[in-house]
Design an enzyme around this catalytic site. Structure first.
Site, mmCIF file in Angstrom:
data_model
loop_
_atom_site.group_PDB
_atom_site.id
_atom_site.type_symbol
_atom_site.label_atom_id
_atom_site.label_comp_id
_atom_site.label_asym_id
_atom_site.label_seq_id
_atom_site.Cartn_x
_atom_site.Cartn_y
_atom_site.Cartn_z
ATOM 1 N N SER A 412 0.820 -1.214 0.000
ATOM 2 C CA SER A 412 0.000 0.000 0.000
ATOM 3 C C SER A 412 0.852 1.262 0.000
ATOM 4 C CB SER A 412 -0.884 0.063 1.245
ATOM 5 O OG SER A 412 -1.642 -1.093 1.385
ATOM 6 N N HIS A 433 -2.141 -3.169 -6.705
ATOM 7 C CA HIS A 433 -2.666 -2.714 -5.425
ATOM 8 C C HIS A 433 -4.175 -2.878 -5.398
ATOM 9 C CE1 HIS A 433 -3.217 0.761 -2.340
ATOM 10 N NE2 HIS A 433 -3.185 -0.411 -1.759
ATOM 11 N N GLU A 445 -5.132 -0.372 -8.456
ATOM 12 C CA GLU A 445 -4.059 0.549 -8.811
ATOM 13 C C GLU A 445 -2.921 -0.306 -9.343
ATOM 14 O OE1 GLU A 445 -4.257 4.648 -6.144
ATOM 15 O OE2 GLU A 445 -3.055 3.016 -5.376
ATOM 16 N N ASN A 483 -4.365 6.373 -1.538
ATOM 17 C CA ASN A 483 -4.030 6.493 -0.116
ATOM 18 C C ASN A 483 -3.251 7.770 0.190
ATOM 19 O OD1 ASN A 483 -5.336 4.165 0.586
ATOM 20 N ND2 ASN A 483 -3.508 2.869 0.605
HETATM 21 N N1 LIG Z 1 -5.724 -4.493 4.610
HETATM 22 C C1 LIG Z 1 -5.918 -3.627 3.648
HETATM 23 O O1 LIG Z 1 -6.921 -2.899 3.643
HETATM 24 C C2 LIG Z 1 -4.937 -3.514 2.517
HETATM 25 C C3 LIG Z 1 -5.347 -2.909 1.330
HETATM 26 C C4 LIG Z 1 -4.466 -2.867 0.243
HETATM 27 C C5 LIG Z 1 -3.195 -3.406 0.387
HETATM 28 N N2 LIG Z 1 -2.807 -3.958 1.565
HETATM 29 C C6 LIG Z 1 -1.459 -4.511 1.617
HETATM 30 O O2 LIG Z 1 -1.536 -5.917 1.465
HETATM 31 C C7 LIG Z 1 -0.509 -6.565 2.183
HETATM 32 C C8 LIG Z 1 -1.130 -7.570 3.120
HETATM 33 O O3 LIG Z 1 -2.018 -6.920 4.001
HETATM 34 P P1 LIG Z 1 -3.136 -7.695 4.808
HETATM 35 O O4 LIG Z 1 -4.032 -6.661 5.362
HETATM 36 O O5 LIG Z 1 -3.692 -8.784 3.998
HETATM 37 O O6 LIG Z 1 -2.276 -8.326 5.990
HETATM 38 P P2 LIG Z 1 -2.614 -9.598 6.909
HETATM 39 O O7 LIG Z 1 -1.845 -9.412 8.134
HETATM 40 O O8 LIG Z 1 -4.079 -9.784 7.003
HETATM 41 O O9 LIG Z 1 -2.046 -10.814 6.072
HETATM 42 C C9 LIG Z 1 -0.686 -11.024 5.810
HETATM 43 C C10 LIG Z 1 -0.475 -12.517 5.710
HETATM 44 O O10 LIG Z 1 0.834 -12.756 5.218
HETATM 45 C C11 LIG Z 1 1.312 -13.941 5.823
HETATM 46 N N3 LIG Z 1 2.782 -13.972 5.741
HETATM 47 C C12 LIG Z 1 3.663 -13.208 6.408
HETATM 48 N N4 LIG Z 1 4.917 -13.531 6.030
HETATM 49 C C13 LIG Z 1 4.831 -14.493 5.089
HETATM 50 C C14 LIG Z 1 5.764 -15.224 4.307
HETATM 51 N N5 LIG Z 1 7.062 -15.024 4.419
HETATM 52 N N6 LIG Z 1 5.302 -16.149 3.447
HETATM 53 C C15 LIG Z 1 3.982 -16.366 3.306
HETATM 54 N N7 LIG Z 1 3.062 -15.702 4.023
HETATM 55 C C16 LIG Z 1 3.459 -14.772 4.902
HETATM 56 C C17 LIG Z 1 0.811 -13.849 7.232
HETATM 57 O O11 LIG Z 1 0.775 -15.128 7.858
HETATM 58 C C18 LIG Z 1 -0.583 -13.257 7.031
HETATM 59 O O12 LIG Z 1 -1.582 -14.250 6.919
HETATM 60 C C19 LIG Z 1 0.262 -5.461 2.857
HETATM 61 O O13 LIG Z 1 1.367 -5.117 2.064
HETATM 62 C C20 LIG Z 1 -0.721 -4.319 2.916
HETATM 63 O O14 LIG Z 1 -0.114 -3.058 2.946
HETATM 64 C C21 LIG Z 1 -3.657 -4.042 2.616
#
Ligand SMILES: NC(=O)c1ccc[n+]([C@@H]2O[C@H](COP(=O)([O-])OP(=O)(O)OC[C@H]3O[C@@H](n4cnc5c(N)ncnc54)[C@H](O)[C@@H]3O)[C@@H](O)[C@H]2O)c1
Length: 690
Positions: A412, A433, A445, A483
Site C-alpha cells: 500500500s 494494489h 491501482e 491512499n
Molecule cells: N488491509 C488492507 O486494507 C490492505 C489494502 C491494500 C493493500 N494492503 C497490503 O496488502 C498486504 C497484506 O495486508 P493484509 O491486510 O492482507 O495483511 P494480513 O496481516 O491480514 O495478512 C498477511 C499474511 O501474510 C502472511 N505472511 C507473512 N509472512 C509471510 C511469508 N514469508 N510467506 C507467506 N506468508 C506470509 C501472514 O501469515 C498473514 O496471513 C500489505 O502489504 C498491505 O499493505 C492491505
C-alpha cells in the site's frame, strides 16, 4: 459504404446496420434507418421487415459523445414512429449487447428474437438519465411493471433466457442473424401469428393498474441506492407510473421531456465523465493495445490474510487456478478456511451454487512453502507491510520463479522500485494494489515502477480486467494515488474533531455529500490499530485516535471505536464517552471549539485532498485527472454522480478552491493546504482539471 443497408430476401425486406465497432446509434445511423423503414413500408411487394446488424452486436446504444450537443434530426423517436407505422410485421434480431436507444428501437418492432449470448439493457440510469425513446413505456407493456422497473432502475443487463421468460423476446435463435430473422418472419406470416405493437398491449399491465398502491411498492422496491444521482431515479419512477396512468402518447411526451431535462444536469455529465474516464484509464499511449502480454494460466498468491485471501478468490472466480502460499500450515489452514467461509456466505445469500463453491475451492491449492511459486505465471505478494520481509521474499522469488513470470506486490505504501531492486529482474516487477475487500472492490491501482516492462504492465492491466477490476496505472510514491490523497483527509478529520465536530457530524456531512459511509465509520470497520501502528512507526500523532486505541477501542472488532457497536451490531451509535474524550482533549490542548456547517466540513475534508491530487498530477504519478476520479469512485466510495474529486473540483470552480485552501492554510498553519502551482495556474486560466 452506407451505414444502413436495405435489401430484399424474396418477399421480405432486410434492414442491416453496419457501423463498427458496436453499431452505436448516431445521426447517420438514424437517418439511414428512417429512410430504409420508409422505403420498405412504401414497397407493396414487401410483406415483412427483418431489422438487424452486421458485426458483433445489435445497436449497443447511442454514441455518448453526441450527448449534451445540439440534437440533429432525425432523433430516435422519429425513427421509432416510422417503424411502428410501417404497417407490416417487423422482427428485430438481437445479439451481442443491445442497449439503450438500440433496445428502444427493437421494442418498437412487433417481434424480437435473440441469440443465446445476448445481454440486453436500458443502462441510462447509470448515466444519470432515463430512457428517452419510449423505453419506459414499451418495456413495461412487454415484460410487466416489476421486471421493467428492475431493468430501468438498475440499468443492468438481462440474458437471453431471462428475456425470453419475461416476454422481451419471442424466441432464441442459433446461427446467422439475417437468416434467423427471415426464417422467423416467414413462419410468423405462414402461421398468421398476430403482430401486435407494444404500444397496443395492455395484458401485462392490466392487473397492476387495478391496485396502484401495490404498483407503487413494486416500483419503489427496485430503486437502487446510490445509482443515477439525485434526480434520475425519481424521473424513472414517475415515467413508470405514467405507463399505468396516462395514454401512451402523453406518457411518451413526458418521458422525452424528462430525458432532455436530465441530459442537461451536472450529475449526468459527471456520470458520463466517469464512464469515459474508466474506458480511457487502460489506454496508454506507450502501451499499445497489441503489446505482447504474458499468458497467465496459473497464479500464486503469497500471504492468505485479509488481502491475499480476497485476491486468490478473484482468480478462482474466473476459473484461473491459484497456489495459495502461507508462512506456516496453521496460517494456511486459517486463510483457506476464511476463503471457504466467504464463499459459503455468498452461497447462502443465493449468489453462488454449492457446485460453484466446490469448483472455486477446487481451483485453490494451499502450500506452506514459497518454492511452490515455480509454476506460476503471475505471483502476487500480499504479506505483512514490512519492507525487510518483502525484500527477502522478492530475493527468493527471483531464484524460484519462472524466467518470464510476473512478480507483483500488493504493497500500500512501500517503494516498489526498492522492492524491484531486490531481484535481478526489476523489469518483471509491477504493483497490483487491490482494495479491501479485494474480492469486492473494483479498483486495481496498477503500479508502474521505474523499470517495469511494457509487456508486464500490459499483462497486469489485461489480467485485471479479466478478473472484473478497473485497473488504473499509477507511478511510485508513498501511498500511490488513492491512499496518498486519503492521508490528507485523515489529518483533517482529526483536526475537525478537535476544532468543534463530533464523529457523527463529520460522517453525516460526507454522507450528505453522497459517500455511502463516513470516514470515521469506515475507520471503525477497518480497525483503528492499523493507523495507530503506522503512526507509532513514523513518530506521528493523532491525539484523539491515539487515545481511543490506547483504551482498546479499536473499532467494530472490539465493539467500540469512534462509535459504539451494541452486541455485535455493525450499526455505529454515537457514544457519549467519545464526546467527553474529544472535549477534554481540545480543552487540554487549548483549542477553542466552534460549530461547523456541513458545507464547511465537506470543504475542509475534500479540498486539501484535491490539492494533493493536483500535486500528484504535477509529479505525473497519475497520468490525468480522469484517472484520479476513477480511483476515488471505485476504491473509496466517492459518489460517481459527482464525477470523482477532480471533476467535482472543476465543477465547483478552481478559483473558489484556491481561495478556500488559502484560508485553511492560514487557519491551520498547515503549509500543505496552500494551493499547488497547478491548481493556481488552472484557476488563473479559467480552466478545468480535465
Ligand atoms: N488491509 C488492507 O486494507 C490492505 C489494502 C491494500 C493493500 N494492503 C497490503 O496488502 C498486504 C497484506 O495486508 P493484509 O491486510 O492482507 O495483511 P494480513 O496481516 O491480514 O495478512 C498477511 C499474511 O501474510 C502472511 N505472511 C507473512 N509472512 C509471510 C511469508 N514469508 N510467506 C507467506 N506468508 C506470509 C501472514 O501469515 C498473514 O496471513 C500489505 O502489504 C498491505 O499493505 C492491505
Amino acid at each position: 459504404m452506407a451505414v444502413v443497408d436495405l435489401r430484399r430476401e424474396g418477399e421480405l425486406a432486410v434492414i442491416l446496420v453496419d457501423h463498427p465497432p458496436v453499431n452505436a446509434q448516431n445521426n447517420a445511423v438514424r437517418a439511414g434507418l428512417l429512410d430504409a423503414f420508409r422505403k420498405a413500408a412504401a414497397d407493396n411487394a414487401v410483406k415483412g421487415i427483418v431489422f438487424t446488424c452486421a458485426g458483433r452486436t445489435f445497436i449497443a446504444g447511442s454514441d455518448l459523445a453526441e450527448f449534451g450537443k445540439v440534437a440533429q434530426s432525425p432523433e430516435t423517436p422519429e425513427v421509432i414512429a416510422a417503424i411502428e407505422k410501417a404497417g407490416k410485421p417487423t422482427v428485430a434480431v438481437l445479439f451481442g449487447t443491445p442497449m439503450g436507444g438500440g433496445l428502444e428501437l427493437a421494442l418498437a418492432c412487433h417481434f424480437r428474437i435473440a441469440a443465446p449470448g445476448t445481454k440486453a439493457a436500458l443502462p441510462e440510469i447509470k448515466h444519470g438519465l432515463i430512457p428517452g425513446a419510449g423505453g419506459t413505456q414499451r418495456l413495461p407493456r412487454l415484460v410487466g411493471l416489476e421486471k421493467a422497473a428492475a431493468m430501468i432502475l438498475s440499468g443492468d443487463p438481462i440474458g437471453a433466457q431471462d428475456a425470453l421468460a419475461a416476454g422481451l423476446v419471442d424466441e432464441i435463435f442459433e446461427g446467422d442473424p439475417v437468416q434467423a430473422g427471415v426464417a422467423f418472419l416467414r413462419r410468423a406470416l405462414a402461421d398468421k401469428r398476430p403482430a401486435t405493437l407494444a404500444r397496443e398491449r395492455d395484458d401485462k399491465l392490466a392487473a397492476v393498474k387495478g391496485d396502484l398502491k401495490k404498483a407503487e411498492e413494486l416500483i419503489a422496491a427496485q430503486v437502487k441506492r446510490g445509482r443515477g444521482g439525485p434526480r434520475a431515479p425519481g424521473k424513472a419512477v414517475q415515467a413508470l407510473r405514467d405507463a399505468l396512468e396516462l395514454p401512451i402518447d402523453k406518457a411518451l411526451e413526458r418521458e422525452r421531456a424528462a430525458f432532455l431535462e436530465l441530459v442537461e444536469t451536472p450529475e449526468s455529465s459527471a456520470l458520463r465523465h466517469v464512464f469515459f474516464a474508466e474506458r480511457e484509464a487502460t489506454r496508454l499511449p506507450d502501451v499499445p493495445a497489441e503489446a505482447k502480454t504474458h499468458e497467465v494460466k496459473r497464479v500464486a498468491v503469497i500471504g492468505a490474510g485479509t488481502m491475499g485471501g480476497g485476491i486468490a478468490m478473484c482468480f478462482a472466480n474466473v476459473g484461473i487456478p491459484v497456489t495459495v502460499i502461507e508462512a506456516s500450515p496453521e496460517a494456511l489452514k486459517k486463510g483457506l478456511a476464511t476463503i471457504e467461509k466467504n464463499y459459503r456466505i455468498s452461497a447462502a445469500r443465493g449468489g453462488l451454487t454449492e457446485a460453484d463453491v466446490e469448483k472455486r475451492m477446487g481451483l485453490l491449492t494451499g502450500v506452506a512453502d514459497v518454492a511452490a511459486v515455480a509454476d506460476a505465471d503471475l505471483i502476487i505478494e500480499a504479506v505483512f507491510e514490512d519492507m525487510q520481509l518483502k525484500l527477502d521474499l522478492f530475493g527468493r522469488l527471483d531464484k524460484l520463479a519462472k524466467t518470464d513470470a510476473i512478480l507483483a506486490s500488493n504493497t500500500s505504501y512501500l517503494d516498489l522500485d526498492v522492492i524491484a531492486r531486490a531481484t535481478s529482474r526489476p523489469e518483471s516487477v509491477v504493483g497490483m494494489h487491490f482494495f479491501s475487500p479485494a474480492n469486492v472492490m473494483r479498483l486495481l491501482e496498477t503500479v508502474r515502477g521505474a523499470k517495469t516492462a511494457t509487456g508486464v504492465l500490459a499483462t497486469a492491466l489485461s489480467v485485471g480486467r479479466k478478473i472484473g477490476k478497473v485497473p488504473v496505472v499509477v507511478g511510485v510514491c508513498p501511498g500511490f494515488v488513492g491512499n496518498r490523497m486519503l492521508r490528507l483527509r485523515g489529518i483533517e478529520v482529526e483536526r475537525l474533531l478537535l476544532e468543534g465536530c463530533l464523529p457523527q457530524e463529520v460522517d453525516g456531512a460526507l454522507m450528505q455529500f453522497g459517500f455511502p459511509m463516513g470516514p470515521l465509520a469506515v475507520s471503525d470497520m477497518g480497525g483503528l490499530d492499523i493507523g495507530y501502528r503506522s503512526r507509532k512507526a513514523s513518530g506521528l500523532k493523532a491525539p484523539i485516535a491515539d487515545q481511543l486505541c490506547e483504551m482498546g477501542r479499536l473499532g467494530q472488532k472490539t465493539g467500540s471505536g469512534y462509535y459504539i457497536y451494541e452486541q455485535g451490531s455493525r450499526t455505529p451509535k454515537p457514544d457519549e464517552e467519545v464526546e467527553r474524550i474529544i472535549l477534554k482533549t481540545a480543552h487540554d490542548m487549548g483549542v477553542k471549539r466552534r460549530p461547523f456547517t456541513h458545507q464547511e466540513i465537506q470543504e475542509r475534508l475534500l479540498f486539501p485532498m484535491i490539492n494533493e491530487g493536483a500535486r500528484i498530477l504535477e509529479e505525473r504519478i497519475a497520468r490525468c485527472a480522469g484517472d484520479i476520479d476513477v480511483i476515488w469512485v471505485h476504491g473509496y466510495g466517492f459518489p460517481a454522480w459527482r464525477g470523482g474529486p477532480m471533476f467535482y473540483a472543476s465543477d465547483t470552480g478552481l478559483p473558489y478552491l484556491c481561495e478556500r485552501l488559502t484560508e485553511f492554510a492560514a487557519q491551520t498553519g498547515d503549509e500543505r493546504h496552500k494551493p499547488s502551482p497547478l491548481l493556481r495556474k488552472l484557476a488563473g486560466e479559467g480552466k478545468r482539471f480535465e
